[in-house]
Design a protein around this motif. Structure first.
Motif, PDB file in Angstrom:
ATOM      1  N   GLY A 153       0.842  -1.308   0.106  1.00 47.91           N
ATOM      2  CA  GLY A 153      -0.042   0.006  -0.196  1.00 47.91           C
ATOM      3  C   GLY A 153       0.775   1.429  -0.049  1.00 47.91           C
ATOM      4  O   GLY A 153       0.335   2.266  -0.400  1.00 47.91           O
ATOM      5  N   TRP A 154       1.926   1.290   0.481  1.00 48.52           N
ATOM      6  CA  TRP A 154       2.736   2.396   0.564  1.00 48.52           C
ATOM      7  C   TRP A 154       3.513   2.803  -0.737  1.00 48.52           C
ATOM      8  O   TRP A 154       3.858   3.803  -1.050  1.00 48.52           O
ATOM      9  N   MET A 155       3.505   1.832  -1.624  1.00 45.34           N
ATOM     10  CA  MET A 155       4.313   2.045  -2.883  1.00 45.34           C
ATOM     11  C   MET A 155       3.535   2.676  -3.996  1.00 45.34           C
ATOM     12  O   MET A 155       2.142   2.246  -4.203  1.00 45.34           O
ATOM     13  N   ASN A 156       3.666   3.846  -4.542  1.00 44.11           N
ATOM     14  CA  ASN A 156       3.237   4.601  -5.579  1.00 44.11           C
ATOM     15  C   ASN A 156       3.513   3.849  -6.976  1.00 44.11           C
ATOM     16  O   ASN A 156       4.803   3.993  -7.344  1.00 44.11           O
ATOM     17  N   LYS A 157       2.787   3.056  -7.895  1.00 45.31           N
ATOM     18  CA  LYS A 157       3.442   2.452  -9.049  1.00 45.31           C
ATOM     19  C   LYS A 157       3.843   3.363 -10.034  1.00 45.31           C
ATOM     20  O   LYS A 157       4.865   3.155 -10.912  1.00 45.31           O
ATOM     21  N   GLY A 158       3.188   4.485 -10.105  1.00 50.77           N
ATOM     22  CA  GLY A 158       3.817   5.592 -11.063  1.00 50.77           C
ATOM     23  C   GLY A 158       5.098   6.072 -10.887  1.00 50.77           C
ATOM     24  O   GLY A 158       6.127   6.269 -11.755  1.00 50.77           O
ATOM     25  N   ASP A 159       5.132   6.420  -9.471  1.00 49.81           N
ATOM     26  CA  ASP A 159       6.537   7.048  -9.019  1.00 49.81           C
ATOM     27  C   ASP A 159       7.546   5.739  -9.288  1.00 49.81           C
ATOM     28  O   ASP A 159       8.728   6.368  -9.526  1.00 49.81           O
ATOM     29  N   ASN A 160       7.353   4.491  -8.958  1.00 57.27           N
ATOM     30  CA  ASN A 160       8.210   3.485  -8.769  1.00 57.27           C
ATOM     31  C   ASN A 160       8.620   3.262 -10.731  1.00 57.27           C
ATOM     32  O   ASN A 160       9.822   2.952 -11.007  1.00 57.27           O
ATOM     33  N   ALA A 161       7.447   3.461 -11.370  1.00 56.88           N
ATOM     34  CA  ALA A 161       7.848   3.184 -12.649  1.00 56.88           C
ATOM     35  C   ALA A 161       8.750   4.417 -13.256  1.00 56.88           C
ATOM     36  O   ALA A 161       9.894   4.213 -14.012  1.00 56.88           O
ATOM     37  N   TRP A 162       8.488   5.606 -12.850  1.00 55.97           N
ATOM     38  CA  TRP A 162       9.347   6.681 -13.396  1.00 55.97           C
ATOM     39  C   TRP A 162      10.748   6.530 -12.945  1.00 55.97           C
ATOM     40  O   TRP A 162      11.621   7.013 -13.529  1.00 55.97           O
ATOM     41  N   GLN A 163      10.825   6.185 -11.620  1.00 51.20           N
ATOM     42  CA  GLN A 163      12.311   6.279 -10.999  1.00 51.20           C
ATOM     43  C   GLN A 163      13.246   5.199 -11.727  1.00 51.20           C
ATOM     44  O   GLN A 163      14.144   5.413 -11.876  1.00 51.20           O
ATOM     45  N   LEU A 164      12.403   4.055 -11.876  1.00 49.48           N
ATOM     46  CA  LEU A 164      13.278   3.019 -12.723  1.00 49.48           C
ATOM     47  C   LEU A 164      13.538   3.561 -14.100  1.00 49.48           C
ATOM     48  O   LEU A 164      14.660   3.238 -14.737  1.00 49.48           O
TER      49      LEU A 164
ATOM     50  N   THR B 299       9.700  11.363  -7.233  1.00 49.87           N
ATOM     51  CA  THR B 299       8.363  11.195  -7.783  1.00 49.87           C
ATOM     52  C   THR B 299       8.102  11.740  -9.052  1.00 49.87           C
ATOM     53  O   THR B 299       8.846  12.670  -9.425  1.00 49.87           O
ATOM     54  N   ALA B 300       6.981  11.342  -9.672  1.00 50.77           N
ATOM     55  CA  ALA B 300       6.565  11.823 -11.037  1.00 50.77           C
ATOM     56  C   ALA B 300       5.533  13.100 -10.771  1.00 50.77           C
ATOM     57  O   ALA B 300       4.334  13.009 -10.833  1.00 50.77           O
TER      58      ALA B 300
ATOM     59  N   TYR C  41       7.707   6.999  -2.294  1.00 49.01           N
ATOM     60  CA  TYR C  41       6.952   5.826  -2.184  1.00 49.01           C
ATOM     61  C   TYR C  41       7.362   4.773  -3.136  1.00 49.01           C
ATOM     62  O   TYR C  41       6.931   4.352  -4.045  1.00 49.01           O
ATOM     63  N   LEU C  42       8.642   4.173  -2.857  1.00 48.33           N
ATOM     64  CA  LEU C  42       9.536   3.502  -3.520  1.00 48.33           C
ATOM     65  C   LEU C  42      10.132   2.331  -2.873  1.00 48.33           C
ATOM     66  O   LEU C  42      10.384   2.691  -1.276  1.00 48.33           O
ATOM     67  N   PRO C  43      10.148   1.206  -3.148  1.00 49.78           N
ATOM     68  CA  PRO C  43      10.969   0.175  -2.569  1.00 49.78           C
ATOM     69  C   PRO C  43      12.507   0.443  -2.470  1.00 49.78           C
ATOM     70  O   PRO C  43      13.088   1.454  -3.399  1.00 49.78           O
ATOM     71  N   THR C  44      13.101   0.054  -1.449  1.00 47.14           N
ATOM     72  CA  THR C  44      14.536   0.249  -1.468  1.00 47.14           C
ATOM     73  C   THR C  44      15.494   0.040  -2.569  1.00 47.14           C
ATOM     74  O   THR C  44      16.356   0.375  -2.809  1.00 47.14           O
ATOM     75  N   ALA C  45      14.927  -1.144  -3.077  1.00 44.45           N
ATOM     76  CA  ALA C  45      15.943  -1.822  -4.313  1.00 44.45           C
ATOM     77  C   ALA C  45      15.794  -0.781  -5.523  1.00 44.45           C
ATOM     78  O   ALA C  45      16.861  -0.386  -5.978  1.00 44.45           O
ATOM     79  N   THR C  46      14.639   0.061  -5.405  1.00 50.38           N
ATOM     80  CA  THR C  46      14.675   1.029  -6.784  1.00 50.38           C
ATOM     81  C   THR C  46      15.694   2.403  -6.283  1.00 50.38           C
ATOM     82  O   THR C  46      16.346   2.617  -7.217  1.00 50.38           O
ATOM     83  N   MET C  47      15.655   2.642  -5.033  1.00 51.54           N
ATOM     84  CA  MET C  47      16.580   3.606  -4.543  1.00 51.54           C
ATOM     85  C   MET C  47      18.036   3.485  -4.801  1.00 51.54           C
ATOM     86  O   MET C  47      18.885   4.035  -5.214  1.00 51.54           O
ATOM     87  N   VAL C  48      18.166   1.933  -4.443  1.00 55.73           N
ATOM     88  CA  VAL C  48      19.573   1.564  -4.500  1.00 55.73           C
ATOM     89  C   VAL C  48      20.186   1.616  -5.961  1.00 55.73           C
ATOM     90  O   VAL C  48      21.323   1.978  -6.446  1.00 55.73           O
TER      91      VAL C  48
ATOM     92  N   PHE D 166      10.188  20.565  -3.787  1.00 58.80           N
ATOM     93  CA  PHE D 166      10.979  19.544  -3.845  1.00 58.80           C
ATOM     94  C   PHE D 166      11.517  18.838  -2.443  1.00 58.80           C
ATOM     95  O   PHE D 166      11.227  17.662  -2.486  1.00 58.80           O
ATOM     96  N   TYR D 167      11.465  19.961  -1.408  1.00 59.32           N
ATOM     97  CA  TYR D 167      12.079  19.117  -0.136  1.00 59.32           C
ATOM     98  C   TYR D 167      10.652  18.578   0.568  1.00 59.32           C
ATOM     99  O   TYR D 167      10.712  17.502   1.256  1.00 59.32           O
TER     100      TYR D 167
END
Length: 476
Positions: A15-26, A237-238, A108-115, A360-361
């Motif tokens: 629930g904490w993950m935003n799919k759009g943000d995660n897709a954009w970050q990858l 974030t997107a 709102y991303l998994p740590t794997a994406t951040m890494v 931003f912040y």
């Protein structure tokens, strides 16, 4: 009404993950990765003298792979993990699924994406350093330099400025996407390492033409377009701020390129392609620390400055300052990255808009982020001066850190292997180092009638090759 099935949380999409943000970050991370491989690989391969094309490209490719292993092994958590001291995190692995699949420290991303996202930034930094060392560094020394510098320099800068526990982060330094952490670091470290490694051969310093300008432009294009992810991914974030950062990035870059081009024409009478690429790079670097926190009109002003000041230091001042003449900085990373990074950091401290900083912040104390121009306009001059002071502190820390750490790393490596290739290898280049040549015209066993010596060969530079070819032609 419930959520559509594809948006409903499940074990793979908490629930904490935003799919759009995660897709954009990858996607943004992949764009930055493409700046390195193949972007800088083919930029370096095309921008150097022919005999150094393979070695230069391979230095970039090696660094990309090497940093990834260091990053998941210890570097990520030294940069963004638990605090060891005010400027450094505790070393630890980032390989366990319990750690990688939980929510990252930001967004709102998994740590794997951040890494992965932060890895491509960590990887591009030593690749930029390589630009100062092309054409003479011992490849084994480079293999040692990358993990050592990454561990003892990059992680300190990243933790200090980007980690919430870092001392410069707490001081309020604005570095939107790496003007300090990446570009100032690589520019200063590259210049320092170039001093310790020593210069190229005299004839290479005097004449070092690109062997393939079209390939160089292809690499430059990947670098420019990849910056969409470089700066657009910084908000994690997107968002509207990501969109503004992307637009500002391209506006500043185009302005800087055109400024450099006009100056080249005004002084030399010729529109230089290499000069235009340098102007492009200085624009990209200058906007990076403030891409999402300045107005677009300010991005144009930053482009004018980034296209003119480094142009002056590279083409005019460089010939007058003894230290700049002495240190053989092959692709002028001091001017294109260190100086442009300093300009960007200071100009961000002047032009940063409080509202954009809030976007931003997204922190309660967002009001402390204010450019001096807006401080003067709103009566908060002291706050604006404080922001400018924080930016200058960031510059001073990163410069000193990289001079000291880069010097220590180079001196340590020098105890193990020579930093510079010997004279005989420097005369030959790729074939002597890797046993491979950039352009192979025909197999050794093949014979061609009515063949002339290829004009790509320089008889003075490759006497053995030319002599051998002429002998074979006479036998035919």
């Amino acid at each position: 009404m419930g959520l559509p099935s594809n948006l409903s949380p499940d074990e793979a999409s908490p629930g904490w993950m935003n799919k759009g943000d995660n897709a954009w970050q990858l996607t943004a991370a992949t764009l930055v990765g493409l700046q390195c491989v193949p972007g800088l690989v083919i930029l370096y391969g095309g921008m150097v003298k022919k005999k150094w094309a393979i070695n230069s490209a391979f230095m970039a490719l090696y660094a990309f792979a090497s940093v990834l292993i260091c990053w998941v092994g210890w570097g990520y958590r030294m940069s963004f993990g638990d605090k060891l001291v005010a400027f450094w995190g505790k070393p630890s692995v980032a390989l366990d699924e319990k750690y990688l699949l939980r929510q990252a420290f930001l967004g709102y991303l998994p740590t794997a994406t951040m890494v992965f996202f932060q890895f491509v930034f960590a990887a591009i930094t030593p690749i930029l350093i390589a630009g100062a060392l092309l054409g003479r560094m011992n490849f084994i020394a480079w293999m040692l330099f990358v993990p050592l510098w990454h561990t003892f320099s990059y992680t300190i800068g990243a933790f200090s400025i980007w980690c919430p526990d870092g001392w410069l982060n707490k001081l309020g330094v604005i570095d939107f996407a790496g003007g300090f952490v990446i570009h100032l670091s690589s520019g200063v470290a590259g210049f320092t390492a170039a001093y310790w490694v020593g210069p190229r051969l005299d004839k290479d310093r005097e004449r070092f033409p690109p062997n393939n300008i079209l390939m160089m432009l292809a690499g430059a294009g990947l670098l420019w377009m990849g910056w969409t992810g470089f700066n657009g991914g910084a908000p994690y974030t997107a968002s509207t701020d990501a969109s503004l950062a992307i637009l500002n990035t391209h506006v500043c870059t185009a302005t800087s390129l055109l400024t450099w081009l006009v100056l080249d024409i005004a002084v030399s009478g010729k529109p230089s392609v290499v000069g235009a690429v340098n102007g492009m790079i200085t624009g990209l670097v200058c906007i990076t620390p403030g891409a999402g926190v300045v107005q677009s009109w300010a991005a144009i002003l930053m482009g004018l400055i980034s296209g003119s000041v480094p142009w002056y230091t590279m083409t005019i001042l460089h010939k007058k300052v003894k230290l700049l003449r002495h240190v053989d900085d092959t692709l002028s990373v001091f001017h294109t990255h260190a100086l442009a990074g300093i300009l960007g950091g200071i100009l961000t401290g002047f032009f940063a808009v409080p509202k954009l900083c809030r976007l931003f912040y997204l922190v309660p104390e967002w009001e402390r982020y204010i450019g001096l121009a807006y401080g003067l306009q709103t009566g908060r001059t002291l706050a604006g001066l404080r922001q400018m002071g924080a930016q200058l502190a960031g510059v001073g820390f990163i410069v000193c850190l990289n001079i000291v750490m880069t010097s220590l790393v180079c001196l340590f490596i020098k105890l193990i292997v020579p930093l510079r290739l010997d004279e005989g290898v420097l005369q030959i280049g790729d074939d002597a180092i890797h046993g491979e040549e950039t352009y192979v015209l025909w197999d050794d066993e093949e014979k061609y009638e009515n063949t002339q010596v290829n004009s790509a060969y320089d008889a003075d530079e490759y006497p053995s090759v030319v002599s051998k070819t002429l002998s074979e032609l006479q036998m035919v």
